[in-house]
Design a protein around this motif. Sequence first.
Motif, PDB file in Angstrom:
ATOM      1  N   GLN A  20      -2.044 -10.685 -21.226  1.00 10.62           N
ATOM      2  CA  GLN A  20      -2.263 -12.065 -20.794  1.00 10.62           C
ATOM      3  C   GLN A  20      -1.108 -12.456 -19.870  1.00 10.62           C
ATOM      4  OE1 GLN A  20      -5.006 -14.054 -21.910  1.00 10.62           O
ATOM      5  NE2 GLN A  20      -5.700 -12.062 -22.626  1.00 10.62           N
ATOM      6  N   VAL A  21      -1.433 -12.725 -18.620  1.00  8.16           N
ATOM      7  CA  VAL A  21      -0.403 -12.980 -17.614  1.00  8.16           C
ATOM      8  C   VAL A  21      -0.670 -14.323 -16.944  1.00  8.16           C
ATOM      9  CG1 VAL A  21       0.710 -12.107 -15.518  1.00  8.16           C
ATOM     10  CG2 VAL A  21      -0.197 -10.489 -17.210  1.00  8.16           C
ATOM     11  N   PRO A  22       0.309 -15.210 -16.884  1.00  8.29           N
ATOM     12  CA  PRO A  22       0.084 -16.510 -16.226  1.00  8.29           C
ATOM     13  C   PRO A  22      -0.359 -16.337 -14.780  1.00  8.29           C
ATOM     14  CG  PRO A  22       2.158 -16.511 -17.443  1.00  8.29           C
ATOM     15  CD  PRO A  22       1.667 -15.093 -17.449  1.00  8.29           C
ATOM     16  N   ALA A  23      -1.307 -17.147 -14.350  1.00  7.98           N
ATOM     17  CA  ALA A  23      -1.775 -17.087 -12.966  1.00  7.98           C
ATOM     18  C   ALA A  23      -0.657 -17.527 -12.035  1.00  7.98           C
ATOM     19  CB  ALA A  23      -3.003 -17.969 -12.793  1.00  7.98           C
ATOM     20  N   ARG A  24      -0.421 -16.755 -10.988  1.00 10.74           N
ATOM     21  CA  ARG A  24       0.639 -17.133 -10.043  1.00 10.74           C
ATOM     22  C   ARG A  24       0.043 -17.895  -8.865  1.00 10.74           C
ATOM     23  NH1 ARG A  24       0.800 -14.303  -5.327  1.00 10.74           N
ATOM     24  NH2 ARG A  24       0.075 -12.123  -5.221  1.00 10.74           N
ATOM     25  N   ALA A  25       0.879 -18.642  -8.195  1.00 12.64           N
ATOM     26  CA  ALA A  25       0.437 -19.397  -7.024  1.00 12.64           C
ATOM     27  C   ALA A  25       0.102 -18.443  -5.886  1.00 12.64           C
ATOM     28  CB  ALA A  25       1.541 -20.353  -6.595  1.00 12.64           C
ATOM     29  N   LEU A  26      -0.895 -18.801  -5.123  1.00 10.42           N
ATOM     30  CA  LEU A  26      -1.298 -17.970  -3.994  1.00 10.42           C
ATOM     31  C   LEU A  26      -0.324 -18.127  -2.835  1.00 10.42           C
ATOM     32  CD1 LEU A  26      -5.166 -18.514  -3.880  1.00 10.42           C
ATOM     33  CD2 LEU A  26      -3.886 -16.677  -4.974  1.00 10.42           C
ATOM     34  N   GLN A  27      -0.004 -17.009  -2.203  1.00 10.12           N
ATOM     35  CA  GLN A  27       0.822 -17.029  -1.009  1.00 10.12           C
ATOM     36  C   GLN A  27      -0.086 -16.998   0.223  1.00 10.12           C
ATOM     37  OE1 GLN A  27       3.594 -13.778  -1.319  1.00 10.12           O
ATOM     38  NE2 GLN A  27       4.426 -14.494  -3.277  1.00 10.12           N
ATOM     39  N   SER A  93      -1.223  -1.903  -1.388  1.00 10.79           N
ATOM     40  CA  SER A  93      -0.419  -1.116  -2.317  1.00 10.79           C
ATOM     41  C   SER A  93      -0.624  -1.622  -3.747  1.00 10.79           C
ATOM     42  CB  SER A  93       1.061  -1.215  -1.950  1.00 10.79           C
ATOM     43  OG  SER A  93       1.875  -0.675  -2.973  1.00 10.79           O
ATOM     44  N   MET A  94      -0.821  -0.695  -4.675  1.00 15.83           N
ATOM     45  CA  MET A  94      -0.955  -1.087  -6.077  1.00 15.83           C
ATOM     46  C   MET A  94       0.384  -1.492  -6.688  1.00 15.83           C
ATOM     47  SD  MET A  94      -3.933   1.348  -7.742  1.00 15.83           S
ATOM     48  CE  MET A  94      -3.410   2.936  -7.057  1.00 15.83           C
ATOM     49  N   THR A  95       1.476  -1.354  -5.956  1.00 16.72           N
ATOM     50  CA  THR A  95       2.742  -1.899  -6.429  1.00 16.72           C
ATOM     51  C   THR A  95       2.814  -3.407  -6.196  1.00 16.72           C
ATOM     52  OG1 THR A  95       3.863  -1.496  -4.316  1.00 16.72           O
ATOM     53  CG2 THR A  95       3.929   0.281  -5.937  1.00 16.72           C
ATOM     54  N   ARG A  96       1.865  -3.937  -5.426  1.00 15.76           N
ATOM     55  CA  ARG A  96       1.841  -5.366  -5.130  1.00 15.76           C
ATOM     56  C   ARG A  96       0.576  -6.063  -5.634  1.00 15.76           C
ATOM     57  NH1 ARG A  96       2.658  -8.273   0.837  1.00 15.76           N
ATOM     58  NH2 ARG A  96       2.590 -10.415   0.045  1.00 15.76           N
ATOM     59  N   TYR A  97      -0.557  -5.401  -5.560  1.00 17.18           N
ATOM     60  CA  TYR A  97      -1.828  -5.978  -5.991  1.00 17.18           C
ATOM     61  C   TYR A  97      -2.546  -5.012  -6.934  1.00 17.18           C
ATOM     62  CZ  TYR A  97      -1.277  -9.156  -1.974  1.00 17.18           C
ATOM     63  OH  TYR A  97      -0.815 -10.079  -1.074  1.00 17.18           O
ATOM     64  N   GLY A  98      -3.450  -5.570  -7.733  1.00 22.42           N
ATOM     65  CA  GLY A  98      -4.286  -4.741  -8.599  1.00 22.42           C
ATOM     66  C   GLY A  98      -5.624  -5.409  -8.820  1.00 22.42           C
ATOM     67  N   ALA A  99      -6.651  -4.593  -9.049  1.00 23.67           N
ATOM     68  CA  ALA A  99      -8.008  -5.110  -9.206  1.00 23.67           C
ATOM     69  C   ALA A  99      -8.475  -5.130 -10.656  1.00 23.67           C
ATOM     70  CB  ALA A  99      -8.983  -4.265  -8.379  1.00 23.67           C
ATOM     71  N   TYR A 100      -7.685  -4.564 -11.573  1.00 20.35           N
ATOM     72  CA  TYR A 100      -8.090  -4.503 -12.978  1.00 20.35           C
ATOM     73  C   TYR A 100      -7.727  -5.811 -13.676  1.00 20.35           C
ATOM     74  CZ  TYR A 100      -8.656   0.665 -12.837  1.00 20.35           C
ATOM     75  OH  TYR A 100      -9.050   1.954 -12.560  1.00 20.35           O
ATOM     76  N   GLY A 101      -8.692  -6.694 -13.793  1.00 20.68           N
ATOM     77  CA  GLY A 101      -8.474  -7.948 -14.492  1.00 20.68           C
ATOM     78  C   GLY A 101      -9.704  -8.819 -14.394  1.00 20.68           C
ATOM     79  N   ASP A 102      -9.689  -9.945 -15.122  1.00 15.52           N
ATOM     80  CA  ASP A 102     -10.833 -10.852 -15.036  1.00 15.52           C
ATOM     81  C   ASP A 102     -10.626 -11.923 -13.969  1.00 15.52           C
ATOM     82  OD1 ASP A 102      -8.950 -12.434 -16.314  1.00 15.52           O
ATOM     83  OD2 ASP A 102     -10.093 -12.648 -18.183  1.00 15.52           O
ATOM     84  N   SER A 103      -9.387 -12.068 -13.489  1.00 16.35           N
ATOM     85  CA  SER A 103      -9.075 -12.953 -12.369  1.00 16.35           C
ATOM     86  C   SER A 103      -7.858 -12.353 -11.680  1.00 16.35           C
ATOM     87  CB  SER A 103      -8.778 -14.373 -12.861  1.00 16.35           C
ATOM     88  OG  SER A 103      -8.415 -15.212 -11.770  1.00 16.35           O
ATOM     89  N   VAL A 104      -8.011 -11.970 -10.403  1.00 16.26           N
ATOM     90  CA  VAL A 104      -6.936 -11.245  -9.726  1.00 16.26           C
ATOM     91  C   VAL A 104      -6.661 -11.847  -8.354  1.00 16.26           C
ATOM     92  CG1 VAL A 104      -7.443  -9.080 -10.933  1.00 16.26           C
ATOM     93  CG2 VAL A 104      -8.518  -9.532  -8.719  1.00 16.26           C
TER      94      VAL A 104
END
Length: 329
Positions: A20-27, A93-104
């Motif tokens: 469970q990870v808090p949603a971060r603000a969009l850049q 890069s998967m060091t910055r983004y990832g697709a495994y989640g219910d909201s990404v």
Amino acid sequence: MPTLIRFHKTGGPEVLQYDQVPARALQSGEIRLKVEAIGLNRAEVMFRAGQYVEAPVLPSMLGYEAAGVIEEVGPDVKGLKPGDRAASIPGFSMTRYGAYGDSVVLPAALMAKTPDRVSSIEAAASWMQYCTAYMLIEYGGMKRGDTVLITAAASSVGLAAIQLANVVGARPIATTRNADKVQALLEAGASAVINTKESNLVEQMRQLTNGKGADIIFDPVIGPQLEALCEAAAPSAQVFLYGLLDPRPVPFPLITALTKDLTFRTYKMSLLTGNPERLEHLKAWITQQLESGALKPKIARVFPFKQMVEAHRYMESSEQIGKIVVSVP
């Protein structure tokens, strides 16, 4: 709070965990996607195991392909809005983004709108395979009448290459080492299938092409097989090498290459995704083919979100024909 699938140490499928990870603000240039489906790729298995071209930053996200509905757009995003159905294009890069989640969170430039006739399951299964196979058109100039030899053809990329060859009127010849996959490859559109475990690749190609050989070779295996592939090539053929499934040393067949005037091409996705003009052309071409039904991904199996570990194990078994997808409630 979003649920992301991450790993805190490299290893087997069992290292994947639900955080469970808090949603971060969009850049600037980012969107937030409510995920409905996730497409799995061999690159993610290698990344999780610490064997990929880039090292994970722990705890690490992973995943290249997600499809769903855009929830929010960040500053400077054009052409996308909340409510749009969209899918991600591997190119980040998967060091910055990832697709495994219910909201990404994902880069907007690497999102493609999903046509109405395409489900999210299909959209999540499309972009890695078709973008990879698209090199045959963008760089290989694949055209009507070309004979294309596609190795490891039961993979999602191999099946995509078969479909693209048929779209442009080329003749796809597939290879496999599994007799159980021969009929499935024929049904997928291969004009012929060579079982390299039971038959001689070079002899079979000569018979199938009246001695000429393949105009284009599309291979993710390499290893010692490269020698046979070059023997099976036509004069002035193009040899595309886009993976390294066989870790053994690769003996370069210099004499054959010189005699036949062969052209070798390696490939990485950033050649297309890192070029805005080529990326837009790629998006438009693949979207059009998906919308018309000319391209339709073959789904091997769909796992529920809570079974990502089992989905990774299934991918490692290499039993699948087509794409493995995880559905997200």
